[in-house]
Design a protein around this motif. Sequence first.
Motif, PDB file in Angstrom:
ATOM      1  N   UNK A  86       0.845  -1.194   0.000  1.00 14.75           N
ATOM      2  CA  UNK A  86       0.000   0.000   0.000  1.00 14.75           C
ATOM      3  C   UNK A  86       0.882   1.247   0.000  1.00 14.75           C
ATOM      4  N   UNK A  87       0.391   2.363  -0.573  1.00 16.02           N
ATOM      5  CA  UNK A  87       1.146   3.620  -0.465  1.00 16.02           C
ATOM      6  C   UNK A  87       1.379   3.985   0.995  1.00 16.02           C
ATOM      7  N   UNK A  88       2.588   4.400   1.300  1.00 21.74           N
ATOM      8  CA  UNK A  88       2.959   4.731   2.669  1.00 21.74           C
ATOM      9  C   UNK A  88       3.763   3.649   3.352  1.00 21.74           C
ATOM     10  N   UNK A  89       3.869   2.448   2.737  1.00 22.61           N
ATOM     11  CA  UNK A  89       4.743   1.413   3.285  1.00 22.61           C
ATOM     12  C   UNK A  89       6.196   1.878   3.233  1.00 22.61           C
ATOM     13  N   UNK A  90       7.012   1.382   4.161  1.00 20.78           N
ATOM     14  CA  UNK A  90       8.430   1.774   4.230  1.00 20.78           C
ATOM     15  C   UNK A  90       9.306   0.538   4.173  1.00 20.78           C
ATOM     16  N   UNK A  91      10.507   0.726   3.625  1.00 21.29           N
ATOM     17  CA  UNK A  91      11.433  -0.387   3.414  1.00 21.29           C
ATOM     18  C   UNK A  91      12.834   0.033   3.814  1.00 21.29           C
ATOM     19  N   UNK A  92      13.483  -0.836   4.588  1.00 20.99           N
ATOM     20  CA  UNK A  92      14.874  -0.632   4.983  1.00 20.99           C
ATOM     21  C   UNK A  92      15.681  -1.864   4.571  1.00 20.99           C
ATOM     22  N   UNK A  93      16.867  -1.635   3.994  1.00 18.20           N
ATOM     23  CA  UNK A  93      17.690  -2.740   3.508  1.00 18.20           C
ATOM     24  C   UNK A  93      19.158  -2.510   3.848  1.00 18.20           C
ATOM     25  N   UNK A  94      19.873  -3.612   4.079  1.00 27.15           N
ATOM     26  CA  UNK A  94      21.332  -3.625   4.017  1.00 27.15           C
ATOM     27  C   UNK A  94      21.683  -4.549   2.865  1.00 27.15           C
ATOM     28  N   UNK A  95      22.431  -4.040   1.904  1.00 25.60           N
ATOM     29  CA  UNK A  95      22.775  -4.841   0.737  1.00 25.60           C
ATOM     30  C   UNK A  95      24.287  -4.885   0.557  1.00 25.60           C
ATOM     31  N   UNK A  96      24.739  -5.862  -0.216  1.00 25.28           N
ATOM     32  CA  UNK A  96      26.134  -5.945  -0.646  1.00 25.28           C
ATOM     33  C   UNK A  96      26.192  -5.649  -2.136  1.00 25.28           C
ATOM     34  N   UNK A  97      27.209  -4.885  -2.528  1.00 24.38           N
ATOM     35  CA  UNK A  97      27.422  -4.534  -3.920  1.00 24.38           C
ATOM     36  C   UNK A  97      28.841  -4.899  -4.330  1.00 24.38           C
ATOM     37  N   UNK A  98      29.025  -5.131  -5.617  1.00 22.26           N
ATOM     38  CA  UNK A  98      30.345  -5.394  -6.182  1.00 22.26           C
ATOM     39  C   UNK A  98      30.827  -4.151  -6.913  1.00 22.26           C
ATOM     40  N   UNK A  99      32.044  -3.719  -6.564  1.00 23.77           N
ATOM     41  CA  UNK A  99      32.678  -2.610  -7.259  1.00 23.77           C
ATOM     42  C   UNK A  99      33.812  -3.186  -8.103  1.00 23.77           C
ATOM     43  N   UNK A 100      33.625  -3.141  -9.427  1.00 27.22           N
ATOM     44  CA  UNK A 100      34.606  -3.744 -10.317  1.00 27.22           C
ATOM     45  C   UNK A 100      35.700  -2.726 -10.674  1.00 27.22           C
ATOM     46  N   UNK A 101      36.952  -3.152 -10.695  1.00 27.63           N
ATOM     47  CA  UNK A 101      38.046  -2.236 -11.038  1.00 27.63           C
ATOM     48  C   UNK A 101      38.046  -1.940 -12.524  1.00 27.63           C
ATOM     49  N   UNK A 102      38.795  -0.926 -12.879  1.00 21.61           N
ATOM     50  CA  UNK A 102      38.937  -0.612 -14.298  1.00 21.61           C
ATOM     51  C   UNK A 102      37.816   0.269 -14.796  1.00 21.61           C
ATOM     52  N   UNK A 103      36.601  -0.263 -14.849  1.00 20.88           N
ATOM     53  CA  UNK A 103      35.493   0.513 -15.391  1.00 20.88           C
ATOM     54  C   UNK A 103      34.748   1.299 -14.320  1.00 20.88           C
ATOM     55  N   UNK A 104      35.015   1.037 -13.025  1.00 20.43           N
ATOM     56  CA  UNK A 104      34.373   1.790 -11.957  1.00 20.43           C
ATOM     57  C   UNK A 104      32.890   1.560 -11.850  1.00 20.43           C
ATOM     58  N   UNK A 105      32.381   0.423 -12.323  1.00 13.50           N
ATOM     59  CA  UNK A 105      30.955   0.152 -12.293  1.00 13.50           C
ATOM     60  C   UNK A 105      30.569  -0.596 -11.022  1.00 13.50           C
ATOM     61  N   UNK A 106      29.298  -0.505 -10.682  1.00 13.75           N
ATOM     62  CA  UNK A 106      28.771  -1.139  -9.478  1.00 13.75           C
ATOM     63  C   UNK A 106      27.686  -2.130  -9.872  1.00 13.75           C
ATOM     64  N   UNK A 107      27.690  -3.296  -9.234  1.00 12.78           N
ATOM     65  CA  UNK A 107      26.677  -4.306  -9.484  1.00 12.78           C
ATOM     66  C   UNK A 107      26.069  -4.802  -8.187  1.00 12.78           C
TER      67      UNK A 107
END
Length: 500
Positions: free
Chosen positions: A249-270
Amino acid sequence: MPAGTSDQVLETMETGCSQGATDRRRRKNLLRYKRNLWAVLLIVAAAAVTFIARTPSDRNLGEPWRFGYYISAMEDAQTEIRAAMADTIDVLTSVIGDGFLGGAVRELGLGGGQYLSTCGILMDSLGWSVQQRGDTLSAIYCRGALSEVRAFPGNRRGFYSIQFENGSPVAWEYIPQERWIRQRTICCEVSSTVWDALWDSALPPDLSQSGMLLSSRDSSRAVGYVSELQHELTDRLFCYDIDFYYDVQPGDSLWLIIEENRYPGDGETGFRRILAAKYKFAYGGLAEAFPFFHRPDEAEGAEILLDHYHRDGASLRTMFLKMPVPFGRVSSPYSDARMHPVLGYTRAHRGIDYAAPLGTEIYAVGDGTITVRGWAGGYGNMIRVRHANGYETGYGHCNGFAAGQSVGSYVRQGEIIGYVGSTGLSTGPHVHFEMKRNGEYVNPAEEIVPPANPLEGPELERFLAELPVLEAQWSMMSGMELPVPEVIPVSADSTEALEE
């Protein structure tokens, strides 16, 4: 009186009257001009008094605006954006299963020396002569020139990168996901859908090199990032606790802790995975998922795995998924007597057939160990997985098997183990899904699925001890107070009543 004399008198009288009228008009005009002049003088005097008597402002206007500096900075920014947009990047992808490596490389547009050098490096470094299903190749072209080739093994634990300059390979290395991992918190409010909320709040600022979505490739990567995050959240983590079609429903809230990969060279995030999550409903209620790392008992020497649990240590998962494919229709149900579509006579059908397009992923419906992986007569390519509590599942007519697995491999619930096919006695692409309990066939659609095992003993004690530490760090990383379940206080009278 003579006639001439009377005419002169009349002329003199007319001249006198005309001169008097002219004088009167002149006096009136002069009076009007004087009045207008006094009005103008009064207005000017009032304005002067107002200006002199006004209170000077205390506001500090600072230095004069450096117009030339900002115009120059804006022109520089426009030049950089034009350069970034002109530096177009094209990505070609080849996904080949049970095919030769050379064919996949040629699909990327490589030929001549680039073709030979790429095949040689991948064969020497990854042992790729024949690709397995799930292996992926990508070629990145910058302004029409080959810049990089990436090889993704089927287990997707990283990729092998070959860098090109002037059409020749200059460097190559394997880049595991685990080498560049960071944690990040996300907080968002749902206004329409969860996907929209994640799109507005979850994208990392360094998703691309420029930090902006300047090209179609950047936009595609952003869509892929949000899609992977939403799939992990809605189809894996909270699929048993929240109905995301009806409960949101509108007004719901979400909190997350996530892991991301930072690849060298191109500086991209996945995106990599979700560590912890809280979903608060606008109408009241809170769903939570907390991480716990452990090693399965039956997988000796296996890697440490991540599972999610409720606050009391109960598992978020049931023991099995409802079906082994992400989508599909039931083409043939479980039956004690079915007319076989190929053999032409009636016999028992101890499973459920799910029709799906050729090559659709087949998931392990529960954690377990692969016991069969190969040809099995009428079943074609068959996979069997042994689970806890005396359960076993089978997946028949596979077109191929997932890379990096073999008999004895431990697989997780939802992990890809094969691909839909039509091998063996089959009339079209589908997966034959069957289930046994203590060696006896059961109908998967009617089986009461038990919940996954909760944490107990020392593992539960460690989980409960780590929980407040995790929530304190989570709150500090988010910079806000996190919601917690409402605890109903128990009075002394009710406690005494319970004891009696």
